[in-house]
Scaffold this active site. Structure first.
Site, PDB file in Angstrom:
ATOM      1  N   GLY A 166      23.777  36.113  54.575  1.00 42.08           N
ATOM      2  CA  GLY A 166      23.393  35.009  53.700  1.00 42.08           C
ATOM      3  C   GLY A 166      24.088  34.927  52.364  1.00 42.08           C
ATOM      4  N   CYS A 196      37.049   8.202  64.782  1.00 47.46           N
ATOM      5  CA  CYS A 196      36.443   6.880  64.612  1.00 47.46           C
ATOM      6  C   CYS A 196      34.982   6.994  64.189  1.00 47.46           C
ATOM      7  CB  CYS A 196      36.573   6.100  65.901  1.00 47.46           C
ATOM      8  SG  CYS A 196      38.288   5.837  66.296  1.00 47.46           S
ATOM      9  N   PRO A 239      26.524  40.277  57.269  1.00 45.02           N
ATOM     10  CA  PRO A 239      27.254  39.202  56.606  1.00 45.02           C
ATOM     11  C   PRO A 239      28.166  38.449  57.573  1.00 45.02           C
ATOM     12  CG  PRO A 239      28.404  41.261  56.296  1.00 45.02           C
ATOM     13  CD  PRO A 239      27.138  41.589  57.061  1.00 45.02           C
ATOM     14  N   GLY A 240      28.233  37.150  57.404  1.00 38.59           N
ATOM     15  CA  GLY A 240      29.188  36.342  58.164  1.00 38.59           C
ATOM     16  C   GLY A 240      30.100  35.640  57.182  1.00 38.59           C
ATOM     17  N   ARG A 241      29.519  34.628  56.524  1.00 41.54           N
ATOM     18  CA  ARG A 241      30.280  33.804  55.583  1.00 41.54           C
ATOM     19  C   ARG A 241      31.002  34.644  54.518  1.00 41.54           C
ATOM     20  NH1 ARG A 241      28.944  28.460  54.533  1.00 41.54           N
ATOM     21  NH2 ARG A 241      26.931  28.816  55.509  1.00 41.54           N
ATOM     22  N   TYR A 298      27.136  19.376  56.632  1.00 42.01           N
ATOM     23  CA  TYR A 298      26.343  19.958  55.534  1.00 42.01           C
ATOM     24  C   TYR A 298      26.690  19.354  54.184  1.00 42.01           C
ATOM     25  CZ  TYR A 298      26.171  23.794  59.019  1.00 42.01           C
ATOM     26  OH  TYR A 298      26.037  24.549  60.148  1.00 42.01           O
TER      27      TYR A 298
HETATM   28  C1  LIG Z   1      20.171  36.639  61.892  1.00 46.85           C
HETATM   29  C2  LIG Z   1      21.382  36.253  61.118  1.00 46.85           C
HETATM   30  N1  LIG Z   1      22.097  37.232  60.522  1.00 46.85           N
HETATM   31  C3  LIG Z   1      23.215  36.940  59.814  1.00 46.85           C
HETATM   32  C4  LIG Z   1      23.664  35.645  59.674  1.00 46.85           C
HETATM   33  C5  LIG Z   1      24.925  35.385  58.888  1.00 46.85           C
HETATM   34  O1  LIG Z   1      24.696  34.638  57.767  1.00 46.85           O
HETATM   35  P1  LIG Z   1      25.857  34.387  56.706  1.00 46.85           P
HETATM   36  O2  LIG Z   1      27.024  33.853  57.437  1.00 46.85           O
HETATM   37  O3  LIG Z   1      25.305  33.430  55.753  1.00 46.85           O
HETATM   38  O4  LIG Z   1      26.157  35.718  56.070  1.00 46.85           O
HETATM   39  C6  LIG Z   1      22.927  34.600  60.250  1.00 46.85           C
HETATM   40  C7  LIG Z   1      23.366  33.206  60.057  1.00 46.85           C
HETATM   41  O5  LIG Z   1      22.744  32.242  60.323  1.00 46.85           O
HETATM   42  C8  LIG Z   1      21.774  34.920  60.998  1.00 46.85           C
HETATM   43  O6  LIG Z   1      21.054  33.963  61.592  1.00 46.85           O
END
Ligand SMILES: Cc1ncc(COP(=O)(O)O)c(C=O)c1O
Length: 434
Positions: free
Chosen positions: A238, A358, A289-291, A331
């Site tokens: 997050g 389009c 973490p992802g983002r 978004y």
């Molecule tokens: C359970 C869970 N963990 C981690 C993430 C990764 O979140 P972020 O990309 O914001 O770090 C998500 C994203 O929706 C998630 O649902």
């Protein structure tokens, strides 16, 4: 810190001139910086000194096999939300023994696949799912490791479509019901309780919602440690990133000038704010973490097709579209858009920057000021490494874009652009139409 810079007039990723990449592989093409990913990973994994921290990179942000392999080489484990994502980890040559499986709709087949692969833990989102995991594990004659995802009812102050920790969201089991859910889990013979999990949303730019969620969860976690011997707490992902003036944020100049409270969250600030409460719990800590691993590590390269001068409005029509990068349409997201060749002698242009699809939603930026650009010139969408390529579609029968990974002065295409033949390969004309 990211590794996109102008060297002379040309935008570079590490030591690679991005215009060269665009010429070689065409556009739209995503380009990722290995050094930026490494920097993001190293800073976050080291942000909670003295704690036993494991980063489980969240594949949903960017699941390219090369990205997954790079993160595995750095020591990352993974957080996946489908059997497909889990298979990507295996296909990248990484193991899943330290990885976790989240998501509200795990199927029997996915649960079996994950058990057979020997994952670290399932992050369970409902009581019916608990029953199903127990059933599938029983058929295989094993015990399934689990943690329950607890919904702490915290407002993450982020976009409504990416907030997940409020009581009205579909995710997790409400905090008030969580203890009972653990008691139920303890009665299942094929379930092994290992931890507790939460995740409150994405693109969170202040630390207070994370602190609030942990404060709410901590008493339950401490109790579960005593009652059920849990060994870990996952506090999800997050962490938000800089989208505005992303290029300037590389060496942190822009965000360091922001007043306290307005600064985007850094890995260090996140770690420092959460470590004290985590230390008291004495549990292993999982981060998902992802983002924050990928967003500033990637750009989307595109080419100008036309500059259309309308009545009181200019449109810069580029060859990337909402099917390639859906974040602005989905978004209302902001991406900084910059030319690959900077020319300070040119006039500024104010235009809507749009794709060829389009739909009026196919608009990346409204009334954006940018250096005047003409047909055939290239530009880059900054901070496009997360929730970019993974969300691409074939809308308007446009191919899924290419991806390139840069490391120093080396670069390689890691996903080829889809061909028309690949796009229609699974379709057929039925016999009754022939
Ligand atoms: C359970 C869970 N963990 C981690 C993430 C990764 O979140 P972020 O990309 O914001 O770090 C998500 C994203 O929706 C998630 O649902």
């Amino acid at each position: 810190m990211h590794h996109f810079r102008y060297a002379g007039q040309n935008l570079h990723c590490e030591s690679v001139d991005l215009a060269e990449v665009a010429r070689l592989y065409g556009t739209p093409t995503y380009v990722y910086s290995a050094a930026t990913i490494e920097d993001n990973y190293t800073r976050l994994s080291g942000s909670m000194k003295g704690l036993d921290v494991r980063v489980c990179y969240s594949l949903k942000a960017n699941s390219n096999l090369a990205v997954v392999r790079h993160l595995a080489n750095l020591g990352s484990a993974f957080d996946f939300v489908s059997g497909g994502e889990m298979r990507r980890v295996l296909a990248a040559g990484a193991g899943v023994r330290d990885s976790v499986f989240a998501g509200v709709g795990k199927t029997d087949v996915e649960i079996r696949l994950a058990l057979e692969a020997g994952i670290f833990s399932f992050h369970v989102e409902s009581e019916p799912e608990l029953g199903r995991i127990n059933h599938v594990a029983g058929k295989l004659g094993v015990r399934a490791p689990i943690a329950i995802r607890v919904n702490p009812d915290v407002d993450a102050n982020t976009h409504a479509k990416i907030t997940t920790g409020k009581s009205g969201n579909k995710f997790g089991i409400p905090l008030k019901q969580a203890a009972a859910a653990y008691e139920a889990a303890a009665k299942y013979p094929h379930v092994e309780i290992k931890g507790i999990q939460t995740h409150i949303g994405s693109q969170i730019t202040e630390v207070s919602p994370f602190v609030e969620a942990l404060d709410k969860l901590a008493p339950l976690a401490a109790d579960l440690k005593v009652r059920h011997g849990i060994s870990y707490i996952s506090i999800g992902g997050g962490i938000g990133v800089v989208y505005r003036e992303a290029l300037a944020s590389g060496p942190f100049t822009w965000w360091e000038t922001q007043p306290e409270g307005k600064r985007p969250l850094t890995a260090e600030a996140y770690g420092a704010a959460l470590a004290p409460a985590l230390r008291q719990l004495g549990l292993k800590v999982l981060l998902e973490p992802g983002r924050s691993m990928m967003a500033n590590a990637g750009v989307l390269l595109s080419r100008v097709e036309y500059l259309k001068r309308g009545q009181g409005k200019n449109f810069l029509i580029v060859d990337a579209a909402m099917n390639d990068l859906v974040r602005p349409a989905m978004y209302d997201a902001f991406h900084e858009i910059v030319p690959l060749r900077r020319d300070t002698t040119r006039r500024a242009l104010v235009a809507d920057i749009v794709g060829p699809i389009c739909e009026s939603a196919d608009c990346f930026a409204k009334d954006r000021q940018i250096q005047e650009l003409g047909e055939g010139e290239y530009l880059a969408f900054m901070s496009a490494g997360a929730y970019g390529h993974v969300m691409a579609s074939r809308y308007n029968t446009r191919p899924i874009p290419a991806e390139v990974l840069v490391k120093g002065s080396a670069f390689e295409q890691v996903t080829a652009r889809e061909t028309f033949e690949q796009m229609v390969a699974n379709e057929k004309i039925p016999a009754f139409l022939k």
